[in-house]
Design an enzyme around this catalytic site. Structure first.
Site, PDB file in Angstrom:
ATOM      1  N   SER A 316       0.839  -1.193   0.000  1.00 54.88           N
ATOM      2  CA  SER A 316       0.000   0.000   0.000  1.00 54.88           C
ATOM      3  C   SER A 316       0.872   1.240   0.000  1.00 54.88           C
ATOM      4  CB  SER A 316      -0.904   0.014   1.235  1.00 54.88           C
ATOM      5  OG  SER A 316      -0.202   0.476   2.380  1.00 54.88           O
ATOM      6  N   ASP A 317       0.328   2.344  -0.517  1.00 55.71           N
ATOM      7  CA  ASP A 317       0.977   3.624  -0.289  1.00 55.71           C
ATOM      8  C   ASP A 317       0.733   3.992   1.170  1.00 55.71           C
ATOM      9  OD1 ASP A 317       2.373   5.975  -0.693  1.00 55.71           O
ATOM     10  OD2 ASP A 317       1.318   6.475  -2.533  1.00 55.71           O
ATOM     11  N   TYR A 318       1.522   4.939   1.659  1.00 57.63           N
ATOM     12  CA  TYR A 318       1.462   5.282   3.083  1.00 57.63           C
ATOM     13  C   TYR A 318       0.061   5.776   3.473  1.00 57.63           C
ATOM     14  CZ  TYR A 318       6.482   4.861   4.155  1.00 57.63           C
ATOM     15  OH  TYR A 318       7.744   4.381   4.407  1.00 57.63           O
TER      16      TYR A 318
END
Length: 817
Positions: A316-318
């Site tokens: 996932s992105d942050y």
């Protein structure tokens, strides 16, 4: 004699017992710890030993919570280790960061990662090592690491081999610190320059981005398959459509359909996945047609894993999984968000495990099967085995400080900066400057006395500002008259401060939430000082553009970086006008993150250079280009708009897109692929070796390029095509090949592109990837507008589905005459 027999008998008994104990020990050694066993067998054995909680822990990351694992001085402390690491952990984020500034040194980071590995190996039940990841957009975002030109600058080199060398260098600097994965490269196709993250991209063209991306991943990973022991796993980001957000606003919905998604935004990812085999991919924040990427199972499971065969980690992105709750309103709770993201195909949550611990509940409730969970966990374990972490979890600490940022890497950073610079204008050949004819030069600009590095940077070992670089170059031969001229933003530091303090400003501006623009009251008298400096000089260099606060990632409502216009911020235009009004020969250098609408400067300044953010060696590269030691050969990886009202301005538009505006042009100020030189090049003998070809064939397109000037220089030869009549509308031009060549004065080279007919495919009304019969127009030139050779050939045969026979790049041969 009896005593001797007794002694022999005792020895035999001891040996037998020892052998038995060894056999028992061997039998008790888990198969997963035996490096001689196949990886799949080790993964299966380890999975069979893990509890549900231990499995889910492998899908989690620690970042903010990691601060509780270190002291203020950056040393590991086990005080809270049981709280976060007792079940093991999938990844630890950005270990080079420190709880307090400055970030850890190279040695401190290596010691810190070793200490975490040691604690996990010795204090968890199964001893599964940790995977560490770092940011590495244009250099490791860690203290003392080599800082290369920003990504959009590297794209201006049009040099995949150089990018591969740079990525390899970055990888090695990351690996010696103890990390094994980087969140790079970025493959977003950027089609809106209002977007503050455009500087992090490699421009507007999917072909150029794909070519640079393939080389970048090979560099990061150390080859075409697997990850070398001295290198790191690359993470492609952001999948997908992130680069054309509505209104140019970061994370906004992408107004594109499936065909545009596949042909423009997915093309670089597909090519890189299939050709250089990255070990990780990151999903994007945005949504497409109502579906956020972190919930887009069709894209992540269906296309990425299914159609392309990607078998690595999907991260996932942050905080993006949390945003399914608090931004997209797709889930009511983080528990629901975890289920949505997991089912869509996201393996690991970053940067902290806020949602994925709830996967335990979903398995117990029967909404996630044990097989689904095991599939995701197996992917994590497989990466850890293939990276060699079970056998070699630690890094050596001797010599690591000396290795990172070493002179060889510094020289590469300078070479990259020199190849990045684009010459936009050079009336009356004002450039290069002749040092023998100069007595004085004015160096003017808000940031000429510091080195702007762009986003995702830290503080390198050393930097060279433009002022410093010019002073070093001219020595006592030429008087340098410095004036700041104006301010862009208000910064709490003094130009001329020590190197570390000055260099940290890039990072601080990029991270600081509140941006204070300078007012005329703040800059009172500064333009007058610049005019005075120019008046007493033979020539003036004026450096204007952005800084890391005016063009950057907008990651929150209180941390913005997107803009509604593309003009110079503050009084920079007035500064340029005032210096030009002195009548002194004036060169304008752009030092910026986004392409700027410099319409007035383009009309009035005699010479213009686009530099972007050039990295730690900015000053030396600028000086060598100004004085002719280096002939600039970069080309624009984006089109530069005349104004924000001209957007969109990318070159590969559809035929109906540019009917015209009243009172102005529709063309860009500077087109994609554009860049001048201190020499001149001619194109001749354009030829196409076939008049007809069918799916599966190749057509050779040749041209002779001659250096007709008096200086050696680089030219970037570009191949474009256009499908003249098709069942669906096609772009007016599409880049299908390029090659950067170096020619001595009067030297000629024959450049031959082998254009595969299967490169001409597109998605038809049934969303099948096909080649259609019909006329194909072929163009070769020095930019998307400067075409020097045209021809055509016909594709024959029936409509052909080539979904399984895609060709991503043309071949190219160079033969000196």
């Amino acid at each position: 004699m009896k005593k001797q027999h007794t002694k022999i008998l005792m020895s035999l008994m001891i040996a037998a017992v020892s052998a038995s104990m060894s056999l028992i020990a061997l039998a008790e050694t888990p198969l997963y710890k035996d490096s001689k066993q196949p990886t799949d067998a080790r993964v299966k054995d380890l999975l069979g030993r893990m509890t549900l909680e231990e499995k889910v822990a492998q899908l989690e990351t620690v970042w903010e919570k990691r601060k509780q694992l270190e002291t203020d001085s950056g040393e590991f402390t086990s005080e809270h280790a049981k709280e976060f690491l007792s079940l093991g952990i999938g990844e630890v984020a950005r270990p080079a960061e420190n709880k307090k500034a400055p970030n850890k040194s190279v040695l401190q980071t290596a010691l810190f990662t070793n200490a975490i590995q040691k604690w996990v190996l010795e204090n968890t039940r199964l001893g599964i090592p940790v995977l560490f990841h770092e940011e590495a957009l244009h250099g490791h975002a860690g203290r003392n690491s080599t800082s290369f030109p920003q990504a959009i600058g590297l794209a201006s080199t049009w040099d995949p081999e150089l990018v591969q060398q740079i990525s390899s260098t970055i990888a090695q600097e990351v690996r010696v610190r103890g990390a094994q994965q980087v969140l790079a490269p970025i493959l977003d196709v950027a089609r809106d320059p209002r977007w503050g993250r455009i500087e992090e991209t490699m421009g507007e063209d999917p072909y150029l981005i794909a070519a640079m991306g393939v080389s970048s991943v090979k560099g990061f990973q150390g080859g075409e398959s697997g990850v070398a022991k001295t290198h790191v796993a690359a993470t492609l980001k952001h999948l997908a459509g992130h680069g054309e957000p509505t209104g140019g606003l970061n994370t906004a919905p992408a107004p594109i359909g499936e065909r545009g998604l596949r042909e423009i935004f997915l093309f670089p990812f597909e090519a890189v996945v299939k050709l250089s085999h990255p070990r990780s991919v990151m999903a994007s924040y945005n949504e497409i047609d109502g579906v956020p990427s972190h919930s887009n199972g069709k894209m992540l499971n269906g296309i990425l894993r299914g159609e392309w065969g990607f078998d690595g980690l999907l991260v996932s992105d942050y905080f993006a999984i949390n945003e399914l709750v608090n931004r997209h309103n797709l889930a009511a709770t983080r528990k629901d968000a975890a289920l949505i993201a997991f089912n869509a195909g996201v393996d690991i949550e970053t940067p902290d495990a806020d949602s994925y611990p709830y996967l335990i509940d979903w398995v117990k409730e029967g909404k996630i099967t044990n097989q689904q969970l095991d599939t995701a966990v197996a992917r994590v374990l497989r990466e850890k085995f293939t990276l060699g972490l079970f056998e070699n979890p630690y890094v050596k600490t001797k010599g690591v400080d000396e290795f990172v940022g070493n002179p060889k890497h510094r020289a590469l950073a300078q070479q990259a900066a020199e190849k990045t610079i684009v010459l936009l204008k050079n009336d009356k050949n004002i450039l290069p400057l002749d040092i023998k004819k100069l007595k004085s030069i004015a160096v003017i600009g808000p940031h000429v006395n510091e080195t702007l590095l762009g986003g995702y940077s830290d503080v390198p070992k050393q930097t060279v500002s433009i002022l410093q670089g010019i002073k070093e170059y001219v020595g006592a031969k030429v008087q340098v008259n410095y004036a700041q001229g104006t301010l862009i933003t208000l910064d709490k530091w003094t130009p001329g401060a020590d190197s570390v303090a000055a260099n940290s400003r890039s990072k601080e501006r990029w991270n600081t939430d509140k941006v204070e623009l300078a007012t005329p009251a703040d800059t009172k008298g500064m333009i007058e000082e610049a005019v005075a400096a120019a008046q007493k000089s033979d020539v003036a260099l004026v450096v204007v553009g952005d800084n890391e606060a005016t063009s950057r990632e907008a990651w929150a409502e209180n941390h913005l970086g997107d803009r509604t216009d593309l003009n110079l911020v503050g009084q920079q235009q007035e500064l340029v006008d005032a210096v030009l009004a002195t009548g002194k020969p004036t060169i304008v250098l752009l030092n910026n993150g986004r392409p700027l609408s410099i319409t007035k400067i383009a009309a009035t300044a005699p010479a213009i250079l686009e530099g972007w953010y050039l990295g730690q060696e900015t000053g030396r590269a600028v000086a060598r280009v100004l004085f002719g030691d280096v002939n600039p050969g970069g080309k624009l990886p984006v089109s530069i708009a005349r104004s924000v009202g001209h957007l969109p301005v990318y070159y590969n538009y559809k035929p109906a897109a540019k009917r015209g505006y009243e009172f102005t042009e529709t063309t860009p100020l500077y087109p994609f692929g554009y860049g001048l030189s201190y020499t001149t090049f001619s194109y001749s003998n354009f030829s196409i070796n076939k008049t007809e070809a069918k799916a599966g064939d190749s057509v050779d397109v040749s041209v002779t390029v001659t250096n007709t000037g008096a200086r050696a220089g680089d030219e970037i030869v570009q191949l474009y095509t256009h499908d003249a009549v098709a069942s669906l509308t096609r772009p007016v031009k599409e880049l299908k090949g390029f090659k950067r060549i170096n020619l001595k004065p009067k030297e000629s080279t024959v450049v031959t592109f082998s254009l595969a007919v299967n490169q001409l495919g597109f998605y038809n009304t049934d969303m099948k990837y096909v080649v259609e019969p019909g006329k194909i127009e072929v163009m070769v030139g020095s930019s998307s507008q400067d075409i020097h050779g045209k021809g055509e050939f016909n594709v024959t045969g029936d409509v052909t589905d080539i979904s399984q026979q895609k060709v991503y790049f043309s071949g190219v041969k160079v033969a000196k005459k």
